[in-house]
Design a protein around this motif. Structure first.
Motif, mmCIF file in Angstrom:
data_model
loop_
_atom_site.group_PDB
_atom_site.id
_atom_site.type_symbol
_atom_site.label_atom_id
_atom_site.label_comp_id
_atom_site.label_asym_id
_atom_site.label_seq_id
_atom_site.Cartn_x
_atom_site.Cartn_y
_atom_site.Cartn_z
ATOM 1 N N VAL A 137 1.123 -0.653 14.810
ATOM 2 C CA VAL A 137 2.181 -0.713 15.824
ATOM 3 C C VAL A 137 1.564 -0.923 17.203
ATOM 4 O O VAL A 137 0.692 -0.161 17.629
ATOM 5 N N GLU A 138 2.032 -1.998 17.878
ATOM 6 C CA GLU A 138 1.751 -2.233 19.297
ATOM 7 C C GLU A 138 0.278 -2.051 19.670
ATOM 8 O O GLU A 138 -0.083 -1.260 20.546
ATOM 9 N N ASN A 139 -0.566 -2.815 19.005
ATOM 10 C CA ASN A 139 -1.991 -2.816 19.359
ATOM 11 C C ASN A 139 -2.634 -1.430 19.306
ATOM 12 O O ASN A 139 -3.515 -1.100 20.103
ATOM 13 N N SER A 140 -2.193 -0.599 18.378
ATOM 14 C CA SER A 140 -2.744 0.755 18.306
ATOM 15 C C SER A 140 -4.168 0.773 17.784
ATOM 16 O O SER A 140 -4.874 1.776 17.933
ATOM 17 N N HIS A 141 -4.606 -0.326 17.128
ATOM 18 C CA HIS A 141 -5.944 -0.441 16.546
ATOM 19 C C HIS A 141 -6.136 0.490 15.351
ATOM 20 O O HIS A 141 -7.238 0.635 14.847
ATOM 21 N N SER A 142 -5.067 1.132 14.923
ATOM 22 C CA SER A 142 -5.111 1.981 13.745
ATOM 23 C C SER A 142 -4.113 1.436 12.736
ATOM 24 O O SER A 142 -2.966 1.149 13.084
ATOM 25 N N TRP A 143 -4.554 1.286 11.494
ATOM 26 C CA TRP A 143 -3.759 0.616 10.477
ATOM 27 C C TRP A 143 -3.305 1.592 9.404
ATOM 28 O O TRP A 143 -4.048 2.484 9.005
ATOM 29 N N ASN A 144 -2.076 1.390 8.927
ATOM 30 C CA ASN A 144 -1.510 2.179 7.834
ATOM 31 C C ASN A 144 -1.400 1.308 6.591
ATOM 32 O O ASN A 144 -1.094 0.115 6.678
ATOM 33 N N THR A 145 -1.625 1.895 5.433
ATOM 34 C CA THR A 145 -1.473 1.184 4.169
ATOM 35 C C THR A 145 -0.021 1.258 3.709
ATOM 36 O O THR A 145 0.574 2.331 3.658
ATOM 37 N N VAL A 146 0.556 0.094 3.401
ATOM 38 C CA VAL A 146 1.927 0.012 2.901
ATOM 39 C C VAL A 146 1.877 -0.090 1.381
ATOM 40 O O VAL A 146 1.166 -0.935 0.829
ATOM 41 N N THR A 147 2.610 0.769 0.698
ATOM 42 C CA THR A 147 2.593 0.769 -0.764
ATOM 43 C C THR A 147 3.950 0.458 -1.381
ATOM 44 O O THR A 147 4.019 0.042 -2.538
ATOM 45 N N ASN A 148 5.034 0.633 -0.652
ATOM 46 C CA ASN A 148 6.378 0.486 -1.212
ATOM 47 C C ASN A 148 6.657 -0.972 -1.573
ATOM 48 O O ASN A 148 6.837 -1.824 -0.709
ATOM 49 N N GLY A 149 6.663 -1.278 -2.877
ATOM 50 C CA GLY A 149 6.967 -2.609 -3.364
ATOM 51 C C GLY A 149 5.794 -3.564 -3.396
ATOM 52 O O GLY A 149 5.943 -4.712 -3.809
ATOM 53 N N VAL A 150 4.619 -3.118 -2.955
ATOM 54 C CA VAL A 150 3.446 -3.986 -2.887
ATOM 55 C C VAL A 150 2.797 -4.091 -4.259
ATOM 56 O O VAL A 150 2.553 -3.085 -4.919
ATOM 57 N N LYS A 151 2.509 -5.335 -4.677
ATOM 58 C CA LYS A 151 1.887 -5.568 -5.971
ATOM 59 C C LYS A 151 0.365 -5.635 -5.829
ATOM 60 O O LYS A 151 -0.167 -5.945 -4.759
ATOM 61 N N ASN A 152 -0.312 -5.345 -6.916
ATOM 62 C CA ASN A 152 -1.765 -5.422 -6.952
ATOM 63 C C ASN A 152 -2.196 -6.866 -7.192
ATOM 64 O O ASN A 152 -2.623 -7.250 -8.276
ATOM 65 N N THR A 153 -2.065 -7.678 -6.140
ATOM 66 C CA THR A 153 -2.397 -9.102 -6.213
ATOM 67 C C THR A 153 -2.744 -9.574 -4.809
ATOM 68 O O THR A 153 -2.285 -8.976 -3.824
#
Length: 212
Positions: A137-153
């Motif tokens: 979010v907004e150049n925070s330089h910190s990243w979150n992993t999104v898992t909801n609906g994400v496929k292993n591809t």
């Protein structure tokens, strides 16, 4: 029209694709993974020569790799006054001076081969070759992993269309309607192929498959 090629560098067409000419003067690699224009600048992401800049429509290129620690640059986006690039193995870098200097901004990114990058409202979304989606979010330089609906591809590319973000993956299309916080498959009628291109015209979306 500008295109990057695997082996012939960058090419340009001035007649809507009827004919093409190479524009490789100063280019650092013969494999160009993507070309983007921001303002009056052209940026070429290369497979082995980092990032190149042209300020004269591709007639002359120069490398702008100060601070980049990896030579394979897969993608680039502009967000506000900043540029972000995704690299093949070293995560994401940011520049606040048109690419003259880069700094590492990958806190929280667990798989550092970044192919897709896109911005939507206040969010930046990144996709890895190992099936991960991250947001920041907004150049925070910190990243979150999104898992909801994400496929292993692999997540190869992203595309904005109206209120949606489309992801081209190794198993078809994923769609997000909430700035990349959750995803759903959208492959009815076409199957789960490897998607290497997405574009749109008016209300129509077109996707390009690899080897199909």
């Amino acid at each position: 029209i500008y295109l990057g090629t695997a082996g012939n560098g960058a090419i340009i067409s001035k007649d809507s694709g009827l004919s093409w000419n190479t524009i490789n003067n100063g280019l650092t690699s013969s494999t160009v993974l993507s070309i983007k224009s921001y303002g009056s600048n052209l940026y070429a992401c290369t497979a082995s020569g980092g990032l190149c800049l042209s300020t004269d429509n591709g007639n002359l290129w120069k490398a702008i790799n100060n601070g980049l620690t990896f030579s394979a640059v897969n993608s680039i986006i502009s967000y506000g006054n900043n540029l972000f690039v995704g690299t093949r193995g070293q995560g994401i870098f940011q520049s606040s001076n048109n690419g003259n200097n880069w700094k590492f901004v990958s806190n929280g990114i667990t798989n550092t081969s970044i192919w897709g990058l896109i911005s939507k409202d206040s969010m930046i979304i990144a996709g890895s070759n190992y099936g991960n989606i991250f947001n920041s979010v907004e150049n925070s330089h910190s990243w979150n992993t999104v898992t909801n609906g994400v496929k292993n591809t692999p997540m190869y590319l992203f595309y904005n269309f109206e209120d949606m973000i489309l992801a081209g993956t190794g198993k078809g299309i994923l769609i997000s309607n909430n700035n990349g916080n959750s995803w759903r498959s959208s492959n009815s009628g076409m199957g789960e192929g490897l998607i290497k291109g997405i574009t749109s015209s008016e209300n129509n979306i077109f996707v390009g498959y690899y080897d199909r």
